[in-house]
Enzyme design. Structure first.
Site, mmCIF file in Angstrom:
data_model
loop_
_atom_site.group_PDB
_atom_site.id
_atom_site.type_symbol
_atom_site.label_atom_id
_atom_site.label_comp_id
_atom_site.label_asym_id
_atom_site.label_seq_id
_atom_site.Cartn_x
_atom_site.Cartn_y
_atom_site.Cartn_z
ATOM 1 N N LYS A 177 -12.148 -1.911 -92.927
ATOM 2 C CA LYS A 177 -11.492 -2.385 -91.747
ATOM 3 C C LYS A 177 -9.863 -1.384 -92.369
ATOM 4 C CE LYS A 177 -10.479 -5.394 -88.988
ATOM 5 N NZ LYS A 177 -11.174 -6.307 -87.438
HETATM 6 N N1 GLU Z 1 -12.140 -4.676 -84.834
HETATM 7 C C1 GLU Z 1 -13.052 -5.259 -84.064
HETATM 8 C C2 GLU Z 1 -13.594 -6.474 -85.226
HETATM 9 O O1 GLU Z 1 -12.915 -7.288 -85.587
HETATM 10 C C3 GLU Z 1 -14.213 -4.468 -84.004
HETATM 11 C C4 GLU Z 1 -14.520 -3.649 -84.907
HETATM 12 C C5 GLU Z 1 -15.341 -2.096 -84.740
HETATM 13 O O2 GLU Z 1 -16.270 -2.068 -83.615
HETATM 14 O O3 GLU Z 1 -16.017 -1.857 -85.435
HETATM 15 O O4 GLU Z 1 -15.073 -6.910 -85.226
#
Ligand code: GLU
Length: 446
Positions: free
Chosen positions: A135
Site C-alpha cells: 500500500k
Molecule cells: N485500494 C483497493 C483496495 O484496498 C484496490 C487495490 C488494487 O486494486 O490493487 O483493495
C-alpha cells in the site's frame, strides 16, 4: 457526553493546514487501540493462534518486508515550495508481486499504510489471486489542492517510489481520494522515464490507456455479490431490504447503486464527510450523486432528513455498508448496530473488540478482505489484459469477477461453519493458510 475529536491513533502525522475535523474522525470514549497496524497484527494473531502456527512463522506474518518513506518537494500554484511525505510499504510477496492502492489523505501515517498493506496481503490470498500485499499513501489534503498541484505531487511521488515498483514487482492502484486520473499520471511518469508505454505498471487506469472495463465499479460489484451470497445463507430477501451506506466515494456510491439496480434493495441512508441523509421511503443514489456533484455533499437532498455519520451506522436497517474509513464500528457503538449484515466496502472499519460484540449479537460481518476484494480482483484482470495486450468485454469481466467472489465467499463460509467462528476469523484463516503454504514451498533463504 459530547464526542471529543481524536486523531485515529497516537503518533498520527499532524493534519495539513486548514483541515477541519470531519464528523467521522470523531470518536467518543473509545477504549480499545485505534492504531490500525496494532489492529491488523491482532487480527493476524487471532487467526495464527487458531491455526497453531509456530511463533517464528507468526512473527514473519506480523512484519512488513520493506518500507519506503519519501520526502519530496512540490511547486505549488502560488510559487511556494511544499515538502510532502509519502510511503510505500511492501508487506509480503510470498504468493506473487506486491499489489495495493495509493491513498491521499491528511491522516495517512506509516502505521496506517502498514496496516493497509497487511490487509492487502490477506485480501489477495482470500480472493485466490497471485499477488502479495502493498500500500502507498501521501499525507496531503487533496480537497485543498488544484489539479495541477495534484499532478505535480503525483508525478514526483511516482518518480520517488519508482525504485521499488513495476509490473513484475509492485503494482499500485487507486484508493481513498485517488482515481483513474491519478493512475494515468503515474503510468505516464514511469513510461516517459522508461522510454516506452508500460501499461501494466498500475491498475485502475482509464480504459483508453490499458484500463479494464468494469474496474471503476469493481469494488462495489464484488461487495454486492458477497452481500447477495450472505443474504442467501441467512434467508434474507435482498429485494426491498433496507440499506444504509456510510461513505459516498467510488465504493459507497457504486455499492448503493448496484444494490438498488441489480438486487432491488431500498437505499434509505448514505453519507459523505460532511454528514448523511435518511429517508424511510428510500431514494435513488444516482440522483443523490447529481445533487452531490452540484452542491459538494449528499446533505440537503430533497425529501431526506440529515443524520450524522455515527447515527447512520445505528439505523434500524437490514443491511449496512461501512464504505469510508477505518475504526467506525468500535466497542463504543457496536452494541447499538441493528443491521443483520455489515458489508465492509471500506478497509478496517470494525475494531477487533467490535467484531466480538457484533458476533455475539448475531450481526454477520462480511470482512473487508473478502467484501471489497472485487477491486483488486479486477485490477488483476486489468494487469493480465495489459500483459497479454488483449482486452475483454464488460460481460467477461463481470462473469469472472462473480465466479471469484462467490468462490471466495464459499471458502470463508465453509471455514466459518467448520470452526464455528466469525467471518473475519474465517477469512484470515483461509488467507493465512494460503500464504503459509507458499512460505513452506519457498522456504526461508538462505
Ligand atoms: N485500494 C483497493 C483496495 O484496498 C484496490 C487495490 C488494487 O486494486 O490493487 O483493495
Amino acid at each position: 457526553m459530547a464526542p471529543k475529536p481524536l486523531s485515529p491513533c497516537p503518533g498520527y502525522a499532524p493534519l495539513t493546514s486548514g483541515h477541519k475535523t470531519t464528523d467521522w474522525e470523531m470518536t467518543s470514549m473509545v477504549k480499545e487501540s485505534l492504531n490500525p497496524f496494532e489492529i491488523a497484527r491482532e487480527q493476524v494473531d487471532r487467526a495464527g493462534k487458531r491455526l497453531k502456527l509456530e511463533p517464528g512463522m507468526l512473527d514473519i506474518l506480523k512484519h512488513p518486508k520493506r518500507e519506503l518513506t519519501v520526502h519530496f518537494p512540490v511547486k505549488m500554484d502560488d510559487g511556494s515550495i511544499k515538502v510532502f511525505t509519502g510511503y510505500r510499504v511492501q508487506y509480503n510477496d510470498a504468493r506473487g508481486p506486491f499489489k495495493g492502492g495509493i491513498r491521499y489523505h491528511w491522516n495517512v501515517s506509516l502505521d496506517e499504510v502498514r496496516a493497509l498493506s497487511c490487509w492487502m496481503t490477506w485480501k489477495c490470498a482470500v480472493m485466490g489471486i497471485p499477488y502479495g500485499g502493498a500500500k502507498g499513501g501521501i499525507i496531503c489534503n487533496p480537497k485543498e489542492m488544484s489539479k495541477d498541484e495534484l499532478e505535480r505531487m503525483t508525478r514526483r511521488y511516482a518518480s520517488e517510489i519508482s525504485i521499488i515498483i513495476g509490473p513484475m514487482k509492485d503494482i499500485p492502484a487507486p484508493d481513498v481520494y485517488t482515481d483513474s486520473q491519478t493512475m494515468a499520471w503515474i503510468m505516464d511518469t514511469l513510461s516517459v522515464n522508461a522510454g516506452f508505454a508500460v501499461t501494466g505498471t498500475v491498475t485502475g487506469k482509464p480504459v483508453s490507456i490499458g484500463g479494464s472495463l468494469g474496474r471503476d465499479e469493481a469494488t462495489a460489484r464484488g461487495a454486492m455479490y458477497t452481500t447477495r451470497e450472505a443474504c442467501k445463507k441467512l434467508k434474507i430477501n435482498p429485494r426491498g431490504a433496507t440499506v444504509a451506506v456510510q461513505g459516498f466515494g467510488n465504493a459507497g456510491y457504486n455499492y448503493a447503486r448496484l444494490m438498488q439496480d441489480e438486487l432491488g434493495s431500498k437505499i434509505v441512508a448514505v453519507s459523505d464527510s460532511k454528514g448523511g441523509i435518511y429517508s424511510e421511503k428510500g431514494f435513488d443514489p444516482k440522483r443523490v450523486l447529481t445533487h452531490k456533484e452540484k452542491t459538494g455533499s449528499v446533505v440537503g437532498f430533497a425529501g431526506t432528513k440529515k443524520v450524522s455519520n455515527e447515527d447512520l451506522l445505528e439505523l434500524d436497517v437490514d443491511l449496512l455498508a461501512p464504505s469510508a474509513l477505518e475504526n467506525q464500528i468500535t466497542s463504543e457503538n457496536a452494541s447499538r448496530i441493528k443491521a443483520k449484515i455489515s458489508t465492509e466496502c471500506a478497509n478496517g472499519p470494525t475494531t477487533p473488540e467490535a467484531d466480538d460484540i457484533l458476533h455475539k449479537k448475531g450481526v454477520l460481518v462480511i470482512p473487508d478482505i473478502l467484501a471489497n476484494g472485487g477491486g483488486v480482483t479486477v485490477s488483476y484482470f486489468e494487469w493480465v489484459q495489459d500483459l497479454a495486450n488483449y482486452f475483454w468485454t464488460k460481460k467477461e469481466v463481470d462473469e469472472k469477477l462473480e465466479g471469484i467472489m462467490t468462490r471466495a465467499f464459499e471458502a470463508v463460509w465453509t471455514m466459518r461453519d467448520e470452526k464455528k467462528i466469525d467471518m473475519r476469523q474465517a477469512a484470515y484463516m483461509v488467507a493465512i493458510n494460503r500464504v503459509v503454504e507458499a512460505y513452506r514451498w519457498r522456504g526461508i533463504y538462505p
